[in-house]
Design a protein around this motif. Sequence first.
Motif, PDB file in Angstrom:
ATOM      1  N   TRP A 261      15.352  -3.381  -6.512  1.00  0.00           N
ATOM      2  CA  TRP A 261      15.239  -4.014  -5.198  1.00  0.00           C
ATOM      3  C   TRP A 261      15.361  -2.964  -4.096  1.00  0.00           C
ATOM      4  N   LEU A 262      16.186  -1.930  -4.353  1.00  0.00           N
ATOM      5  CA  LEU A 262      16.361  -0.878  -3.355  1.00  0.00           C
ATOM      6  C   LEU A 262      15.070  -0.074  -3.169  1.00  0.00           C
ATOM      7  N   ARG A 263      14.332   0.123  -4.258  1.00  0.00           N
ATOM      8  CA  ARG A 263      13.038   0.822  -4.171  1.00  0.00           C
ATOM      9  C   ARG A 263      12.097   0.055  -3.254  1.00  0.00           C
ATOM     10  N   PHE A 264      12.045  -1.256  -3.412  1.00  0.00           N
ATOM     11  CA  PHE A 264      11.171  -2.072  -2.557  1.00  0.00           C
ATOM     12  C   PHE A 264      11.637  -2.053  -1.107  1.00  0.00           C
ATOM     13  N   LEU A 265      12.926  -2.125  -0.885  1.00  0.00           N
ATOM     14  CA  LEU A 265      13.466  -2.086   0.475  1.00  0.00           C
ATOM     15  C   LEU A 265      13.158  -0.747   1.144  1.00  0.00           C
ATOM     16  N   VAL A 266      13.441   0.348   0.440  1.00  0.00           N
ATOM     17  CA  VAL A 266      13.197   1.674   1.011  1.00  0.00           C
ATOM     18  C   VAL A 266      11.700   1.875   1.236  1.00  0.00           C
ATOM     19  N   GLY A 267      10.870   1.475   0.279  1.00  0.00           N
ATOM     20  CA  GLY A 267       9.416   1.616   0.434  1.00  0.00           C
ATOM     21  C   GLY A 267       8.899   0.842   1.632  1.00  0.00           C
ATOM     22  N   THR A 268       9.395  -0.363   1.812  1.00  0.00           N
ATOM     23  CA  THR A 268       8.984  -1.183   2.959  1.00  0.00           C
ATOM     24  C   THR A 268       9.427  -0.533   4.270  1.00  0.00           C
ATOM     25  N   CYS A 269      10.651  -0.040   4.306  1.00  0.00           N
ATOM     26  CA  CYS A 269      11.146   0.633   5.516  1.00  0.00           C
ATOM     27  C   CYS A 269      10.343   1.897   5.809  1.00  0.00           C
ATOM     28  N   GLU A 270       9.975   2.631   4.776  1.00  0.00           N
ATOM     29  CA  GLU A 270       9.200   3.854   4.985  1.00  0.00           C
ATOM     30  C   GLU A 270       7.805   3.553   5.527  1.00  0.00           C
ATOM     31  N   VAL A 271       7.146   2.543   4.976  1.00  0.00           N
ATOM     32  CA  VAL A 271       5.810   2.181   5.470  1.00  0.00           C
ATOM     33  C   VAL A 271       5.897   1.661   6.902  1.00  0.00           C
ATOM     34  N   ALA A 272       6.884   0.817   7.183  1.00  0.00           N
ATOM     35  CA  ALA A 272       7.059   0.308   8.547  1.00  0.00           C
ATOM     36  C   ALA A 272       7.353   1.451   9.517  1.00  0.00           C
ATOM     37  N   GLY A 273       8.191   2.394   9.104  1.00  0.00           N
ATOM     38  CA  GLY A 273       8.491   3.550   9.945  1.00  0.00           C
ATOM     39  C   GLY A 273       7.269   4.419  10.175  1.00  0.00           C
ATOM     40  N   ALA A 274       6.448   4.573   9.136  1.00  0.00           N
ATOM     41  CA  ALA A 274       5.230   5.376   9.265  1.00  0.00           C
ATOM     42  C   ALA A 274       4.277   4.786  10.293  1.00  0.00           C
ATOM     43  N   VAL A 275       4.167   3.466  10.296  1.00  0.00           N
ATOM     44  CA  VAL A 275       3.312   2.800  11.289  1.00  0.00           C
ATOM     45  C   VAL A 275       3.971   2.874  12.665  1.00  0.00           C
ATOM     46  N   GLY A 276       5.241   2.556  12.717  1.00  0.00           N
ATOM     47  CA  GLY A 276       5.950   2.504  13.994  1.00  0.00           C
ATOM     48  C   GLY A 276       6.024   3.826  14.717  1.00  0.00           C
ATOM     49  N   VAL A 277       6.107   4.917  13.980  1.00  0.00           N
ATOM     50  CA  VAL A 277       6.231   6.225  14.627  1.00  0.00           C
ATOM     51  C   VAL A 277       4.945   6.614  15.368  1.00  0.00           C
TER      52      VAL A 277
END
Length: 129
Positions: A57-73
């Motif tokens: 579950w942590l892999r999915f959470l971190v992956g989602t946060c990374e993709v969201a951060g990549a777009v947001g930045v």
Amino acid sequence: MTSTSIPRTSAGGRAATAALWAGQALLAAVFAGAGLAKLAGDPAMVEMFADVGAGQWLRFLVGTCEVAGAVGVLVPRLAVAAAGGLALLMVGATVTNVAVLEASPLPSAALLVLAVLVAWGRRAAAPRS
């Protein structure tokens, strides 16, 4: 008669802006790739998160946060918050690399520094409440 002047951007200001955009593009590329690998179930990512011991579950959470951060930045109004969030992720990654995985902290520490620099450099453009 009223006159409005447009502030001139110095060569140093243009260079700083270009460097910030380059940093943002680099953060976006790295985190989009890493996040998508985590979300797609890349075997190396699955194994790494199994070694951490927190569950997939942590892999999915971190992956989602990374993709969201990549777009947001890349979105000017979100860049400071996104870079700050990515910096926090890299604090966790750095600690995990050292304390749990016994891996080199240098890649995550370098991304941490870059994310902090982008957040700091874009702070003037952040929306005020």
